[in-house]
Design an enzyme around this catalytic site. Structure first.
Site, PDB file in Angstrom:
ATOM      1  N   SER A 190       0.863  -1.188   0.000  1.00  0.00           N
ATOM      2  CA  SER A 190       0.000   0.000   0.000  1.00  0.00           C
ATOM      3  C   SER A 190       0.895   1.231   0.000  1.00  0.00           C
ATOM      4  O   SER A 190       1.495   1.570   1.027  1.00  0.00           O
ATOM      5  CB  SER A 190      -0.908  -0.002   1.235  1.00  0.00           C
ATOM      6  OG  SER A 190      -1.759  -1.113   1.232  1.00  0.00           O
ATOM      7  N   LYS A 213      -7.207   1.628  -2.435  1.00  0.00           N
ATOM      8  CA  LYS A 213      -6.762   1.166  -1.111  1.00  0.00           C
ATOM      9  C   LYS A 213      -6.748   2.313  -0.110  1.00  0.00           C
ATOM     10  O   LYS A 213      -7.102   2.135   1.068  1.00  0.00           O
ATOM     11  CB  LYS A 213      -5.384   0.522  -1.209  1.00  0.00           C
ATOM     12  CG  LYS A 213      -4.832   0.018   0.132  1.00  0.00           C
ATOM     13  CD  LYS A 213      -5.726  -1.031   0.772  1.00  0.00           C
ATOM     14  CE  LYS A 213      -5.238  -1.434   2.166  1.00  0.00           C
ATOM     15  NZ  LYS A 213      -4.003  -2.226   2.158  1.00  0.00           N
ATOM     16  N   LYS A 237       0.036   5.357   8.593  1.00  0.00           N
ATOM     17  CA  LYS A 237       0.755   5.506   7.322  1.00  0.00           C
ATOM     18  C   LYS A 237      -0.219   5.703   6.160  1.00  0.00           C
ATOM     19  O   LYS A 237      -0.040   6.568   5.299  1.00  0.00           O
ATOM     20  CB  LYS A 237       1.635   4.283   7.078  1.00  0.00           C
ATOM     21  CG  LYS A 237       2.482   4.323   5.814  1.00  0.00           C
ATOM     22  CD  LYS A 237       1.867   3.589   4.642  1.00  0.00           C
ATOM     23  CE  LYS A 237       1.808   2.100   4.864  1.00  0.00           C
ATOM     24  NZ  LYS A 237       1.298   1.378   3.640  1.00  0.00           N
TER      25      LYS A 237
END
Length: 300
Positions: free
Chosen positions: A100, A175, A244
């Protein structure tokens, strides 16, 4: 006769990479593996994978190269380090990135691969470690239809659904959206359970009470029992990963001149966890942002 399976390489043997690779081996693939920390490859090597000495050697021995690493910088390093992926890429090879990472960087990496005659598919996943172990991941893909066709056999033992959402980089955008929803959901679950605890109800009953209703979700069914039991051991995902991804969402929002106030607040709250040294802990610990001490009634 059935068509021979392509040789696969895989880099990144963390929480998600390990079960993904095990399922690929169980499906009969020849699998070459490399990890920055070599000891993480030992279990898979004992299970039948071929451990190699460098990313370049992965490329030399594999038609399709899978990545599942921590962040954008890690992919960048794999491509451009000495004895890295890029210098070894050959025409016709395909990189599929399960990591990701940033959409813009993904498009740049794909262009570097194309200059070598190779192709790139970004294929970040949702479903967590359990989904990877059971082959029940949801994979959101960016890339050409022809490249996705090449990956059907690879994705089959890994996923319950595979969705192409556009060209290269699109999977990463999807995502980010997934993680915005998951992160905000996790924080509201923690907030709700802390309020329920303070009100004196049997909070361990809430996952069953909400099951099948509009409030139900996989994060609820995973997090709520751990929160109710104050069981944070052996995390399968971490606050660090969610933070993140929220930072990726903030970067994308700036690029597209879009407001994301809920995700911005979620990032601020998770940053509070970071200041308390809880980045590597289970998102169930987010409840501690809301729980009150009995003596003062103030949040911890």
């Amino acid at each position: 006769m059935s068509e021979a399976l392509p040789s696969l390489g895989f880099i990144g043997l963390g929480l998600m990479g390990q079960p993904i690779c095990k399922r690929l081996l169980d499906a009969g693939f020849q699998l070459n593996i490399w990890n920055r920390t070599p000891t993480k490859a030992e279990k898979l090597a004992a299970y039948g994978a071929q451990q190699v000495s460098s990313p370049a050697e992965i490329v030399k021995n594999s038609e399709i190269i899978g990545l599942c690493v921590t962040d954008t910088a890690s992919v960048q390093h794999l491509l451009n380090q000495p004895d890295g992926l890029l210098e070894a890429l050959q025409p016709g090879q395909l990189i599929v990135d399960f990591s990701s990472i940033a959409p813009l960087a993904t498009r740049q990496f794909a262009e570097q691969a194309r200059k070598r005659g190779a192709d790139w598919v970004d294929a970040p996943v949702s479903g967590g470690v359990q989904g990877a172990e059971l082959g029940q991941l949801a994979i959101m893909c960016g890339g050409s239809p022809s490249s996705l066709d090449r990956l059907q056999g690879v994705f089959s033992p890994l996923a319950r659904q595979v969705t192409r959402v556009g060209e290269v980089g699109s999977g990463q955008v999807a995502k980010i959206g997934n993680q915005m929803l998951v992160s905000c959901n996790a924080l509201v679950i923690a907030e709700m359970l802390a309020l329920a605890e303070a009100s004196g109800i049997e909070v361990e009953q809430l996952p069953a009470a909400f099951a099948g209703g509009f409030a139900d979700s996989l994060p609820l069914q995973i997090l709520a029992p751990r929160i109710a039991a104050k069981d944070y051991a052996n995390p399968k995902w971490t606050v660090k990963t969610l933070l993140k991804d929220l930072q990726l969402a903030a970067d994308l929002a700036r690029q597209e001149d879009q407001a994301t106030p809920m995700s911005h607040l979620a990032a601020q709250l998770m940053q509070m966890q970071a200041t308390q040294g809880r980045l590597e802990e289970d998102p169930a610990t987010l409840v501690e942002l809301y729980r009150q001490t009995p003596q003062t009634g103030k949040s911890k």
